[in-house]
Scaffold this active site. Sequence first.
Site, PDB file in Angstrom:
ATOM      1  N   SER A   1      78.046  30.285  25.914  1.00  8.39           N
ATOM      2  CA  SER A   1      79.474  30.028  25.957  1.00  8.39           C
ATOM      3  C   SER A   1      79.681  28.573  25.595  1.00  8.39           C
ATOM      4  O   SER A   1      78.722  27.830  25.348  1.00  8.39           O
ATOM      5  CB  SER A   1      80.024  30.307  27.352  1.00  8.39           C
ATOM      6  OG  SER A   1      79.652  29.248  28.202  1.00  8.39           O
ATOM      7  N   LYS A   2      80.937  28.182  25.574  1.00  8.32           N
ATOM      8  CA  LYS A   2      81.243  26.797  25.194  1.00  8.32           C
ATOM      9  C   LYS A   2      80.643  25.814  26.198  1.00  8.32           C
ATOM     10  O   LYS A   2      80.504  24.635  25.922  1.00  8.32           O
ATOM     11  CB  LYS A   2      82.745  26.634  25.062  1.00  8.32           C
ATOM     12  CG  LYS A   2      83.266  27.700  24.091  1.00  8.32           C
ATOM     13  CD  LYS A   2      84.408  27.363  23.218  1.00  8.32           C
ATOM     14  CE  LYS A   2      84.372  28.245  21.975  1.00  8.32           C
ATOM     15  NZ  LYS A   2      85.401  29.235  21.837  1.00  8.32           N
TER      16      LYS A   2
END
Length: 317
Positions: free
Chosen positions: A270-271
């Site tokens: 994920s980010k």
Amino acid sequence: MTISLRKLTNFAAEMKGQTKGAGRFAPSPTGRMHLGNIFTALVSWVRARRRGARWILRIEDLDPGRSRAEWARLIEDDLHWLGLDWDEGGAEGRGDHGPYCQSLRGEFYEEALRRLTATGLTYGCTCRRADIMATQAPHQSDGRIVYAGTCRPAVIPRPEGERSVPDGVATRIWVPDRDITFTDEICGETTVNLARHCGDFLLRRADGAWAYQLAVVVDDALMGVDEVVRGDDLLLSTAQQLYLYDLLGYRAPRFAHVPLVRNEQGIRLSKRDSSASMEYLRAHHTPEEIIGRLAQMAGFRPDPSPVNAKSLITDSL
Ligand code: GLU
């Protein structure tokens, strides 16, 4: 990084005899890309280039609250740096099938919604999120939301003359309680019952924002995309899209859902995984090192040695 290699190796090899059309990469500009996004882009790009198809960059900025032009600019800059060039699209919108930012394509979604409305299968929904959550079955642990049909009219298809959905009201489409089966190029035969998977789903939100499921079908169809490569988190929603392809009379593309790249803990990137973000990767690696590693993961090459993207087009397997 871990990934399922076996299936992708087969997939990478099975490219003979496919017609020219278009592939595409359709990022949402809600943050900087990470290794998982680049992996998807690379697989899609190599497959399009190897069969001489166009490669389109479409900016999926449907969610006005989360999308930013600055992220779109960085996505383009990162793709350039990696050597993944596109024939159409991007923020500057070069090409014959534009605009290529979904926020500018409302007229096409409007037209598709008119056609879906004419089938009598759409209806207005005034449920709030809290109402919908309250109807969810307790065993549904995977986070999916299944709409229970609270606003569904008693008669579907609806009779003529009862079809307009007022402003400020969401639009849903009725789904049948039957299996939809399709063959994904990587994941194989997949069967989804939409009534159980998601229930009647949204085409347009109450605030007027278009739903991804409608926009992606309209865009891929109108842009002549004949192969969709994307992350396998979207595998099951492909059935929603096939349902819309059918109702709209469009020919569906081939679908290839690539495994999501995971971090050391086995959790999808994920980010928040900063060492997999483009910012980190660009500071610590050359484009060739990144492409070489991902090309091996994708089954395009037997080893992870550095390579530039262009040479993957002609590389023999
Ligand atoms: N916009 C989606 C994403 O960034 C991809 C949707 C698609 O490829 O159909 O994950």
